[in-house]
Design a protein around this motif. Structure first.
Motif, PDB file in Angstrom:
ATOM      1  N   VAL A 145      10.420  73.860  44.394  1.00 21.66           N
ATOM      2  CA  VAL A 145       9.444  72.927  43.728  1.00 21.66           C
ATOM      3  C   VAL A 145      10.264  71.933  42.944  1.00 21.66           C
ATOM      4  N   ILE A 148      11.593  69.301  45.107  1.00 19.72           N
ATOM      5  CA  ILE A 148      10.512  68.459  45.278  1.00 19.72           C
ATOM      6  C   ILE A 148      10.142  67.564  44.135  1.00 19.72           C
ATOM      7  N   ILE A 151      13.087  64.956  44.144  1.00 14.61           N
ATOM      8  CA  ILE A 151      13.256  63.978  45.171  1.00 14.61           C
ATOM      9  C   ILE A 151      12.870  62.666  44.860  1.00 14.61           C
ATOM     10  N   GLN A 159      18.916  51.142  45.934  1.00 14.83           N
ATOM     11  CA  GLN A 159      18.920  51.160  47.504  1.00 14.83           C
ATOM     12  C   GLN A 159      18.136  52.020  48.363  1.00 14.83           C
ATOM     13  N   LYS A 162      14.648  50.880  48.871  1.00 12.49           N
ATOM     14  CA  LYS A 162      14.355  49.704  49.744  1.00 12.49           C
ATOM     15  C   LYS A 162      13.941  50.012  50.936  1.00 12.49           C
ATOM     16  N   PRO A 164      11.558  51.300  53.200  1.00  7.00           N
ATOM     17  CA  PRO A 164      10.212  51.761  53.014  1.00  7.00           C
ATOM     18  C   PRO A 164       9.782  53.113  53.078  1.00  7.00           C
ATOM     19  N   PHE A 165      10.078  53.820  53.958  1.00  5.16           N
ATOM     20  CA  PHE A 165       9.821  55.262  54.189  1.00  5.16           C
ATOM     21  C   PHE A 165       9.959  55.899  52.775  1.00  5.16           C
ATOM     22  N   PHE A 166      11.324  55.801  52.229  1.00  6.40           N
ATOM     23  CA  PHE A 166      11.551  56.664  51.096  1.00  6.40           C
ATOM     24  C   PHE A 166      10.553  56.193  49.791  1.00  6.40           C
ATOM     25  N   HIS A 168       7.631  54.852  50.144  1.00 11.88           N
ATOM     26  CA  HIS A 168       6.480  55.361  50.280  1.00 11.88           C
ATOM     27  C   HIS A 168       6.230  57.121  50.033  1.00 11.88           C
ATOM     28  N   LEU A 169       7.392  57.386  50.370  1.00  9.08           N
ATOM     29  CA  LEU A 169       7.595  59.000  49.870  1.00  9.08           C
ATOM     30  C   LEU A 169       7.602  59.516  48.684  1.00  9.08           C
ATOM     31  N   ASN A 172       3.992  58.909  47.412  1.00 10.36           N
ATOM     32  CA  ASN A 172       3.000  59.825  47.856  1.00 10.36           C
ATOM     33  C   ASN A 172       3.287  61.014  47.166  1.00 10.36           C
ATOM     34  N   MET A 173       4.620  61.437  46.770  1.00 10.69           N
ATOM     35  CA  MET A 173       4.867  62.648  46.040  1.00 10.69           C
ATOM     36  C   MET A 173       4.474  62.614  44.694  1.00 10.69           C
ATOM     37  N   ILE A 176       0.687  63.559  44.572  1.00  8.41           N
ATOM     38  CA  ILE A 176       0.246  65.063  44.506  1.00  8.41           C
ATOM     39  C   ILE A 176       1.061  65.839  43.674  1.00  8.41           C
TER      40      ILE A 176
END
Lengths: 418, 288, 55, 744
Positions: A145, A148, A151, A159, A162, A164-166, A168-169, A172-173, A176
């Motif tokens: 936990v 999590i 993160i 950096q 920059k 996008p996936f990170f 968004h991640l 999103n984290m 929730i």
């Protein structure tokens, strides 16, 4: 040179200066790592533990870091579940401290066990009656936990963010995080408690044993409570230390006052419960087994009544009182004294619940067992401290840990990205 | 998980006559030799010296010439746990089920290959009957030839302890099975190595549940819980017999016998005046 | 740990203990899978949108 | 714009790197700067992907599982080989106890020694040293092959060469016409192997055959003093109902240890009493009904004082005194003169009332027995003390009565054929022995300018360790030009020898093992080879036979057996059949029928009491601890392991003193112990069970040979105590020595 990684608008010392500092702490870390490898390859004969003293210095360190790391779960619970907004300004740091404490605790456990390569048997062949099983399960899950929770903060690095996936991640984290935090609070409640239970269920050890509720001895609740009470104090203490070292104000006073107030009230309520527990133990539990209180505090060269008084009065009632009363709480010096005493208090409590238990003779013809740790034990106990300093330094340098930093340290305020 | 620990099963136990015990050390060496216990160069630190059977020296605390000495051999007590339900102090805490309570024998086992060396059981045992392998066991060149295949040598980093010579129980069970009466092991077929070695015959071993066995006859265990402390079961109805730290409710299966009051008093802790009240209380009056 | 290991007993203790454990593990892993998938989806859709814009 | 493109491409790479290798190649098309950054990220992605991939694959689980299985089978942890279980009977000969043992074997490998049930000595019981016997067998410190000294070092030598060398030396001595200059020291004079040594000496022409001080030798000496030569004494402890022990460590290894343990344990059921007289609360004293602390060295005076009370109160057995001779009235008068109650009380430090009470209890007891032999009974003793204690038995008339003292002839179960003597042998053998005891032998050699002894055989004995003032003994040994050790271990004496002929251990050899050491029954057991010899060793009997054959002439003629096995069978021919079948023969049991004469002349002249040497304030006395052997060899690693940390701590020896004596000394602290002979660094154990003014030090430590488990621990008490020879008996009677203790 590493300016591209440093949070936007934040001022950090030069890389060479930073590197020198890291090298010094790194040397200490390497010393600890060397000792750790000695323990792994040569076995626990590298320590001064013995058959009477099966739990020793680093198990105390283990319990102590988990206790002070309790700031993470408690602050997280207040922030995400009770939605106390101000705490978002310190929650990142609380999580990092928690992460350090828990990863250290797991590392210490990996050094402490005689057969590290079989450590996973605790999961595979779990004995559900053992408090240690509960500890292992909840500790590992709660460490997940904390990871999590940590993160998103890492992904907010200039950096990384920059990507996008990170980005968004992380987003999103955060979305929730309440679910994770709630699970974390649940897990943490149990493992803090079961660490207390570890001592309390040892009915062969009259110094440790406590009555309780259902399967849980009172120490179960006292440990959870004390971690929740003193953990925030430790978070504040580390924050203060970071502020002193960096020479910057990082968290606004109102946030500090709020957390100190919460910690204060938790300490006061905890210490009342602890006093009741101690009195009941001293006057009911122990005598029912034929023991007088003096049996636990006399006839040896170290464990006297001083330890009881220090833990409960000097490091319990005093910090509790300071933090509860508004005027003393808002006095920076007194507040500092209180959070230092509080941290010592909870560490002392863990010391008593690990080391004094081992030292007190149980069989009438047995004698006190005192031991002096070997350098390998000291080194592996210092190891997490060095590791913690390094991780905090890295996190502070490269991650947007303190949302209020820019506001407090620049002329024009910059709005939060979140 | 709670199973019956009282009927239809063996409950192996021991009674040691402390007036006969001379502290000679035969039991210790017999145990070491039977169970492949290693030795190292310096064994004078008794806190890291593996002796499943350890003989403690008791003194009455008086000065010359009124001093008295007694010896107390201490194997694993094979505790039945509170209420004799099998939750021995060590068994209930072992996180990996590496030590277990045999409901059919009353023996507390230790699985060396499963133990990962957390030492929680050692902390929980008030008798210090558990030993950690701080070092790799090493035999001088050639001496490993006397090792017995009945008991596996232990590796470094794990806990070991007295097993009541469990391999002898297995052998006796096999023998009983071979003779067609697998449920009845003869008293003389299962005796521990310390019992047979004792030159003073101070140790008596057998089934505490079996009235025909000598241990039962000496101990006369009370089948009912002690009315003063319901955790305590199997208290001896022999006024000269006691157990170590009986009041903790660990319910050991090792009993001690002595005519000397000061020796019996050292078996447990008593507040002022308590001993005089307690010393003549020996279990309930009913029979079972 | 698993119902197929030989120490497993179907009693209330095991059910509560492991129930709690698997519940916690389940939430954590489900949560993580959800956020990773959602982040991937968000990235993809953003990248498609971005590609659309740039062309 | 530029940066937006970069970001987009980078993302694509990260996502694709996990899924497709082909897409990764596209990144190679970018320009340099872009290429660097993208590659770093793709590398990161690839790494994460790989970690994730490995994590979900079974590789991790497999490795985790394998590593734990590896820890369960570490190759450096031995795995004992399994096999067929079988048990073999034999007899232990580690001490004079001679217990029957049962050896558990796996195939041909002995794995456990246990007491043998129904054996007439120990009936199933066993002492820790016997149980640990396999550690002697497999001791890596054993002498593996014959050795010859060259300068300071030992060299390997073949058996043939060693025997030839010994024969050559001995022939030289014989040619000189001085065969009496060959001496031999063994542990005992019973049994066929000692018999062979004695036979070798006699046929060679020497009467210089000595045994080390032992309880057996004291028993024989006492018996011959009172009841005539050729007798010995045994105590019927299992039937006595009042045992008055003058420091005899009945549960400390005295006599036949296991038999004594059993007799002592049965006291509880028999309601028999034990009174223990000694300065220290030994285990025997602790186990006794009463402990009477006595000033060290005054036991003889106490015994005579008790005699005086018995005589004064007419409590003696009148019918027994009929057999008295040698001046009973003189004895009585002497007691009246020298051992009045008040005088005795003053000398011994025991209250007059206590002495009187004890004397009366002893005399009035149904089956009383007074036991002598301090500690294990093999230490220094004076004949005065042995005799004074035995006099108590004679007075109460318990000689040859159940529960009393058995006076019986020394068992002669061996039948050696008559030996062939030549002129040289007769002449040499006819000469007087140099000393009456081994102590006297060494004293005379030491003091003589001429070499009294040219060659010495040492078998099963370690005088260089065991005798008082062992440093001087070692120097004396150096004066003997040629020494041969028959030993399994390189002990202190063997290290000084010119040749070492290694023996089979008792696990590897056949031998007759007679009981003795005061045991009421006479039992001869048969020690059997449980395992084939592990090393290039020989049976000591065979070694002797080989030497005899090599000497030729009348000596060889007297050793016409092919080997020891044949010799044993022939010399035990009277009992061989039952001995070889049952493993033991009971030669005598029950009460001897005759009433021996009692000669009190030795005591009647009241020989002088031996005092401790020196003028320090404290007295150092030896302690016998059951868990430590104090014969020539060191205790086994198992035995040493059991020893308390109040005896050995680290490499240090711990001495016991009373808190009243411990002025300036701390418990567990270090101190320097000084005696007229030397100094030693010791640790202090403050112990209420020690008489004030007395220091107790354990015997059996301080071995100096090379064995890290059992040797070089503590000090050898014999280095600190000097011998005091009792006039007349020739015994070393130094029960202790004056000493001081200063904190270090």
């Amino acid at each position: 040179m590493d300016s591209a990684l440093i949070p936007e608008g934040a001022k950090r010392c030069s890389l060479p200066k930073f590197s020198i500092g890291m090298a010094i702490v790194g040397a200490v870390l390497l010393w600890g790592v060397w000792a750790m490898f000695l323990c792994w390859f040569k076995g626990l004969n590298q320590t001064n533990m013995n058959d009477y003293y099966g739990f020793a210095l680093w198990i105390w360190a283990d319990l102590a870091v988990i206790a002070v790391g309790g700031g993470a779960f408690f602050t997280g619970m207040l922030r995400y579940i009770f939605n106390i907004k101000e705490l978002k300004n310190i929650i990142n740091f609380a999580v990092i401290i928690g992460f350090i404490c828990y990863s250290s605790a797991l590392l210490i456990l990996a050094i402490d066990i005689g057969q590290p390569l079989r450590g996973w048997f605790i999961f595979w062949h779990a004995n559900i009656h053992s408090m240690l099983t509960e500890v292992a399960f909840c500790l590992s899950c709660y460490f997940a936990v904390l990871t999590i929770e940590f993160i998103p903060n890492i992904l907010e690095n200039r950096q990384a963010n920059k990507v996008p996936f990170f980005h968004h991640l992380a987003h999103n984290m955060h979305g929730i995080m309440v679910i994770f935090a709630a699970t974390g609070a649940f897990l943490s409640f149990f493992h803090q408690g079961s660490l207390g239970g570890v001592a309390g269920v040892m009915y062969g050890r009259p110094f440790a044993v406590r009555e309780g509720l259902l399967i849980w001895p009172w120490t179960f609740f006292l440990f959870t409570w004390s971690a929740a009470a003193y953990g925030p104090s430790f978070t504040l203490l580390v924050t203060k230390m970071t502020e002193v070292i960096t020479g910057k104000k990082l968290v606004k006073d109102n946030v500090v006052h709020l957390l100190a107030k919460i910690s204060g009230w938790m300490i006061v309520t905890y210490i009342i419960a602890k006093i009741i527990d101690t009195i009941y133990w001293a006057y009911v539990t122990a005598p029912s087994l034929g023991f007088k209180l003096s049996h636990f505090y006399t006839d040896n060269s170290f464990y006297g009544y001083w330890i009881l008084i220090t833990e409960i009065v000097i490091c319990g009632i005093v910090p509790g009182a300071i933090l509860v009363i508004k005027s003393t709480r808002e006095n920076p010096t007194l507040r500092l004294v209180a959070i230092i005493l509080g941290t010592i208090g909870v560490c002392l409590n863990r010391w008593v619940m690990v080391l004094q238990i081992m030292a007190v003779p149980v069989m009438p013809f047995d004698t006190w067992a005192l031991y002096i740790p070997s350098w390998q034990e000291v080194a592996t106990t210092v190891l997490p401290v060095a590791y913690g300093i390094m991780l905090i330094a890295l996190a502070y340098r490269y991650l947007p840990v303190f949302p209020q930093e820019k506001e407090l340290n620049s002329v024009k305020p910059i709005t939060e990205s979140e | 998980m709670t199973q019956d620990n009282h009927n239809n099963a063996y409950k192996f136990g021991m009674v040691i006559d402390l007036d006969k015990c001379t502290g000679c050390g035969s039991c210790m060496v017999s145990c070491m030799s039977e169970n492949n216990v290693p030795f190292k160069e310096d064994e004078s630190n008794k806190r890291d010296s593996i002796t499943w059977m350890r003989v403690y020296k008791l003194t009455n605390g008086k000065s010359f010439p009124d001093t008295e000495i007694a010896y107390l051999p201490r194997p694993c007590q094979h505790c039945g746990g509170e209420g004799d339900h099998g939750h021995s102090p060590c068994v209930s805490v072992c996180p990996a089920t590496a030590t277990d309570y045999g409901y059919d024998t009353g023996i507390v086992s230790q699985i060396y290959t499963r133990c990962f060396g957390c030492r929680y059981c050692m902390g929980a045992c008030p008798y210090h009957a558990r030993y950690f392998n701080w070092w790799d066991p090493k035999w001088p060149e050639g001496m490993e030839k006397y090792l017995s295949p009945d008991v596996s040598p232990r590796m470094r980093g794990i806990v070991e302890k007295c097993s009541f010579c469990y391999h002898r129980y297995q052998a006796a069970r096999d023998k009983a099975y071979y003779h067609g009466d697998k449920d009845h092991i003869k008293e003389e077929d299962y005796q521990t190595a310390c019992t047979t070695a004792c030159p003073s015959n101070a140790i008596t071993f057998g089934d505490l549940n079996n009235p025909a066995h000598k241990v039962h006859q000496i101990v006369k265990p009370d089948p009912h819980p002690d009315p003063r402390n319901h955790h305590v079961v199997g208290k001896s109805r022999n006024p000269k017999v006691f157990r170590l730290l009986e009041r903790l409710g660990t319910n050991p299966k090792v009993y001690y016998l002595s005519e000397r009051e000061w020796v019996r008093k050292q078996g447990d802790h008593y507040l002022e005046g308590e001993w005089d009240k307690i010393k003549n209380h020996h279990g309930t009056t009913s029979h079972g | 740990m698993f119902p197929f290991s030989f120490e497993w007993v179907w009693d209330i203790g095991h059910m509560i203990f492991f129930g709690g454990l698997w519940y916690a593990v389940g939430i954590l892993s489900a949560g993580m899978i959800y956020v990773i998938l959602k982040a991937a989806w968000d990235t993809m859709s953003e990248s498609i949108n971005n590609s659309g814009e740039s062309h | 714009m530029q940066s937006a493109t970069r970001k987009k491409q980078a993302t694509k790479v990260i996502v694709s790197s996990v899924t497709s290798k082909n897409q990764k190649h596209e990144t190679l098309n970018f320009n340099g700067e872009l290429y660097m950054k993208v590659d770093r990220r793709s590398f990161l992605g690839l790494g994460l992907g790989a970690v994730a991939g490995v994590a979900v694959s079974p590789v991790g689980l497999k490795l985790t599982d394998d590593s734990s299985i590896w820890t369960q089978n570490w190759p450096w942890t031995p795995v004992p080989v399994d096999g067929r279980v079988n048990y073999e009977k034999s007899v232990c000969s580690l001490c004079p106890g001679s217990c029957g043992i049962s050896v558990r074997k796996i195939d041909n490998r002995p794995v456990k020694i246990e007491g043998l049930s129904d054996y007439p000595v120990n009936d199933g019981g066993a002492c820790l040293h016997g149980i640990a016997g396999l550690q002697y067998l497999y001791d890596p410190a054993r002498v593996k092959t014959p050795l010859k000294k060259n300068g300071d070092k030992f060299e390997k030598i073949s058996w043939n060469d060693a025997i030839a060398l010994i024969a050559e030396k001995l022939k030289g001595i014989r040619t000189e016409g001085t065969p009496e200059k060959l001496a031999c020291i063994t542990d005992k004079d019973q049994g066929s192997v000692s018999g062979l040594f004695r036979r070798l000496l006699e046929t060679f022409g020497s009467s210089e055959f000595y045994t080390m001080p032992s309880l057996e030798s004291y028993l024989e000496l006492t018996a011959s003093t009172f009841h005539g030569k050729g007798n010995t004494i045994a105590f019927d402890l299992e039937n006595a109902n009042f045992v008055l022990s003058f420091g005899a460590g009945i549960i400390e290894g005295w006599g036949s240890p296991v038999a004594c343990f059993k007799a002592n344990a049965s006291r509880k059921e028999r309601h028999a009493k034990l009174y223990q007289i000694e300065p220290r609360l030994s285990n025997t004293a602790a186990n006794a009904d009463k402990w009477i602390p006595v000033n060290p060295g005054t036991e003889a005076d106490l015994a005579l004082g008790l005699c005086a009370v018995i005589l004064k109160n007419n409590l003696f057995d009148g019918s027994a005194t009929i057999n008295f001779m040698g001046g009973f009235n003189k004895f009585n008068a002497m007691l009246k003169r020298d051992y009045s109650l008040s005088k005795t009380a003053k000398i011994t430090g025991i209250k007059a009332s206590e002495i009187e009470k004890t004397a009366k209890m002893f005399a009035k007891a149904k089956k009383p027995v007074a036991v002598f032999g301090k500690g294990r009974g093999d230490g220094a003793q004076s004949l005065k003390e042995l005799a004074a204690v035995h006099m108590l038995n004679c007075l109460v008339g318990n000689i040859n009565k159940k529960g009393g003292v058995f006076v019986k002839p020394v068992s002669q179960y061996l039948n050696f054929p008559s030996q062939s003597m030549d002129r040289v042998a007769d002449a040499g053998f006819g000469k007087n022995k140099t000393g009456s005891t081994v102590n006297q032998l060494f004293e005379k050699i030491d003091k003589s300018a001429q070499p009294l002894i040219e060659a010495l055989f040492v078998y099963n004995a370690n005088p260089g360790y065991n005798l008082h003032d062992s440093k001087r003994v070692k120097k004396t040994l150096d004066k003997i030009p040629f020494k041969v050790s028959f030993s399994s271990l390189l002990d202190e004496t063997a290290m000084l020898c010119d040749i070492i002929l290694p023996n089979h251990t008792f696990m590897e050899r056949i031998e007759d093992v007679p009981s003795g050491a005061g045991f009421a029954k006479t039992v001869v057991g048969l020690s059997k080879p449980i395992i084939k010899p592990l090393l290039n060793t020989k049976h000591p009997g065979d070694s002797v036979i080989l030497i005899a054959k090599a000497l030729g002439g009348n000596v060889a003629k007297s050793f016409e057996w092919a080997n020891y096995d044949q010799c044993l069978e022939s010399v035990t021919s009277n009992i061989w059949s039952p001995l070889s079948k049952r493993g033991f023969v009971v030669i005598s049991k029950g009460v001897p029928a005759y009433r021996p004469l009692v000669n009190v002349s030795f005591l009647a002249q009241n020989p002088a009491t031996i005092n401790a040497k020196g003028d320090y304030a404290l007295t150092l006395i030896p302690i016998d601890n059951m868990r430590l052997i104090n014969t020539g060899t060191a205790s086994s690693p198992f035995a040493v392991k059991t020893v308390s940390d109040t005896v050995i701590k680290g490499k240090d020896i711990v001495v016991e003193i009373n808190p009243l004596t411990a002025i300036g000394l701390k418990d567990k602290g270090f101190a320097t112990l000084t005696t007229p002979l030397g100094k030693a660094r010791v640790k202090i154990n403050i112990n209420e069970g020690m008489m004030p003014g007395v220091i107790g030090m354990v015997r059996g430590l301080g071995h100096t040979f090379d064995n890290k488990y059992v040797s070089n621990i503590g000090v050898n008490i014999n280095d600190l105590i000097g011998q005091v020879i009792e006039p007349g008996s020739g015994l070393d009677a130094a029960f202790g020595i004056k000493a001081k203790l200063v904190a270090a």
